[in-house]
Design a protein around this motif. Structure first.
Motif, short mmCIF file in Angstrom:
data_model
loop_
_atom_site.label_atom_id
_atom_site.label_comp_id
_atom_site.label_asym_id
_atom_site.label_seq_id
_atom_site.Cartn_x
_atom_site.Cartn_y
_atom_site.Cartn_z
N ALA A 11 0.67 -1.25 0.15
CA ALA A 11 -0.02 -0.12 0.03
C ALA A 11 0.72 1.16 -0.19
O ALA A 11 0.61 2.39 -0.76
N ILE A 12 2.01 1.14 0.78
CA ILE A 12 2.83 2.40 0.78
C ILE A 12 3.54 2.73 -0.62
O ILE A 12 3.48 3.72 -1.22
N LYS A 13 4.10 1.46 -1.24
CA LYS A 13 4.78 1.77 -2.57
C LYS A 13 3.80 1.94 -3.52
O LYS A 13 4.25 3.00 -4.57
N GLU A 14 2.55 1.95 -3.29
CA GLU A 14 1.59 2.20 -4.57
C GLU A 14 1.31 3.84 -4.42
O GLU A 14 1.04 4.32 -5.55
N ARG A 15 1.69 4.54 -3.57
CA ARG A 15 1.32 5.68 -3.14
C ARG A 15 2.58 6.67 -3.27
O ARG A 15 2.58 8.06 -3.25
N LEU A 16 3.76 6.01 -3.43
CA LEU A 16 5.10 6.73 -3.68
C LEU A 16 5.42 6.90 -5.20
O LEU A 16 5.25 5.76 -5.94
N LYS A 17 5.98 7.89 -5.59
CA LYS A 17 6.20 8.13 -7.11
C LYS A 17 7.57 7.43 -7.38
O LYS A 17 8.23 7.22 -6.27
N PRO A 18 7.99 6.86 -8.70
CA PRO A 18 9.34 6.38 -8.77
C PRO A 18 10.31 7.43 -8.40
O PRO A 18 11.16 6.99 -8.03
N GLU A 19 10.22 8.87 -8.57
CA GLU A 19 11.25 9.89 -8.13
C GLU A 19 11.53 9.54 -6.78
O GLU A 19 12.87 9.59 -6.06
N GLN A 20 10.52 9.33 -6.04
CA GLN A 20 10.66 9.31 -4.42
C GLN A 20 11.20 7.96 -4.00
O GLN A 20 12.21 7.87 -3.22
N LEU A 21 11.03 6.90 -4.79
CA LEU A 21 11.62 5.61 -4.51
C LEU A 21 13.02 5.59 -4.97
O LEU A 21 13.98 5.12 -4.30
N GLN A 22 13.34 6.25 -6.00
CA GLN A 22 14.72 6.53 -6.43
C GLN A 22 15.74 7.41 -5.39
O GLN A 22 16.87 6.84 -5.33
N SER A 23 14.97 8.23 -5.09
CA SER A 23 15.75 9.19 -4.09
C SER A 23 16.05 8.24 -2.55
O SER A 23 17.06 8.31 -1.96
N LEU A 24 15.02 7.47 -2.23
CA LEU A 24 15.35 6.73 -1.17
C LEU A 24 16.63 5.65 -1.42
O LEU A 24 17.37 5.45 -0.54
N GLN A 25 16.70 5.09 -2.64
CA GLN A 25 17.76 4.25 -3.30
C GLN A 25 19.07 4.84 -2.89
O GLN A 25 19.88 4.34 -2.55
N SER A 26 19.00 6.32 -3.45
CA SER A 26 20.12 7.09 -3.57
C SER A 26 20.66 7.18 -2.12
O SER A 26 22.03 7.14 -1.89
N ARG A 27 19.79 7.55 -1.22
CA ARG A 27 20.13 7.64 0.30
C ARG A 27 20.71 6.44 0.99
O ARG A 27 21.71 6.49 1.65
N ILE A 28 20.23 5.26 0.74
CA ILE A 28 20.49 3.87 1.15
C ILE A 28 21.99 3.81 0.36
O ILE A 28 22.87 3.13 1.24
N ASP A 29 22.14 3.84 -0.81
CA ASP A 29 23.50 3.64 -1.36
C ASP A 29 24.51 4.53 -0.76
O ASP A 29 25.73 3.90 -0.53
N ALA A 30 24.12 5.62 -0.52
CA ALA A 30 25.22 6.61 -0.05
C ALA A 30 25.67 6.24 1.58
O ALA A 30 26.83 6.49 2.01
N ALA A 31 24.62 5.40 2.14
CA ALA A 31 25.07 4.88 3.40
C ALA A 31 25.78 3.37 3.45
O ALA A 31 26.01 2.95 4.57
N GLY A 32 25.73 3.01 2.24
CA GLY A 32 26.36 1.61 2.07
C GLY A 32 25.53 0.33 2.58
O GLY A 32 26.04 -0.54 2.72
#
Length: 303
Positions: free
Chosen positions: A70-91
């Motif tokens: 339900a949460i992923k349905e309400r998020l835009k692809p840009e928001q998911l990509q931003s989250l992925q970038s933050r996770i990658d930056a933290a290793g």
């Protein structure tokens, strides 16, 4: 009747679980059949990855996992990509992914938010704010891991570039030299360059692979290295000379970085020293003055 703290915590946990079950039930009633079916399907997990996760993160992750679709349905692809970038930056600490992050955040809001509400109803404002602060555990983990990662990259970068410049000067091509140095000098920086090499092996242009490397890391020196490398490639400058120049510049930046870090540590050391020594010093001075004045204390015991 005043309740004890363990009873209040149990009531808060029960309230959070009730809220989670209520939200999940409402979602199942309003969602489509295929979405409800997806809620029962779990991605294969590695037992090794599961053992690395902090116990509180495991609890919140399991608590919030039913709400993930339900949460992923309400998020835009840009928001998911931003989250992925933050996770990658933290290793990617604790093998964290976007799905695990969203599940963990939902669980934190449900669990610690429920505890905060119960504490607030009991009139315990301090405990309510403390429980509410635990909803930011995942963000604090990402920020802490990202800062540690960038500090380690800053330390490893000058030596890595020195060896890379010598290897390129020996006659190897840039990609061969980069692969050789990354294999011989393991570490976070070598892992980042190996990832860029794998991207290039899969067909990504070198310019785009190094741009992605710069986006994954907020380290200023690494970003300058990528920029200078691309400029040297465009201008046709000798790569070995360019690498030596970049290495010397980054080594000076590293010295400045260490000086700034030492300047930040000095006030902390002074504060800790003052906090530990000042009470004892005041006690010694005050006690000496008190004894030296020879004050009559007989009125305290009725004398």
């Amino acid at each position: 009747m005043s309740l004890s703290l363990p009873v209040i915590l149990l009531l808060g946990l029960a309230a959070a679980m009730c809220v989670g079950l209520l939200v999940w039930g409402l979602h199942l009633l309003t969602a489509k059949a295929q979405v409800a079916a997806d809620l029962t399907a779990e991605a294969p997990k590695s037992s090794g990855d599961e053992d690395q996760i902090f116990i509180l993160h495991r609890i919140t992750q399991r608590l919030g996992s039913p709400l993930l679709p339900a949460i992923k349905e309400r998020l835009k692809p840009e928001q998911l990509q931003s989250l992925q970038s933050r996770i990658d930056a933290a290793g990617r600490p604790e093998a964290l992914t976007v799905d695990r992050y969203l599940s963990r955040k939902a669980g934190e809001v449900m669990l610690y938010g429920g505890l905060a509400i119960v504490m607030l109803l009991q009139g315990r404002m301090l405990f309510a704010f403390l429980a509410l602060g635990f909803t930011f555990m995942t963000e604090l983990t990402l920020v802490s891991e990202r800062n540690k990662r960038q500090e380690q990259i800053q330390k490893q970068l000058p030596d890595f570039l020195d060896v890379l410049a010598v290897t390129v000067g020996a006659g190897l091509s840039f990609r061969q030299a980069l692969s050789r140095v990354a294999d011989s000098m393991p570490g976070l920086l070598a892992d980042e360059f190996r990832l860029a090499l794998r991207q290039m092996d899969l067909g990504t242009p070198r310019k785009d692979a190094f741009k992605a490397l710069r986006r994954r890391n907020s380290n200023e020196s690494l970003g300058r290295f990528v920029t200078a490398l691309q400029q040297a490639e465009e201008l046709g400058a000798p790569l070995a000379d360019a690498l030596m120049t970049i290495s010397n510049d980054i080594r000076r930046d590293d010295a400045q970085f260490l000086r700034r870090k030492a300047q930040k540590i000095a006030p902390r050391v002074t504060g800790i020293t003052a906090a530990t020594m000042l009470p004892g010093l005041l006690l010694v001075i005050g006690g000496g003055m008190f004894l030296g004045l020879d004050i009559d204390l007989s009125f305290f015991n009725g004398g």
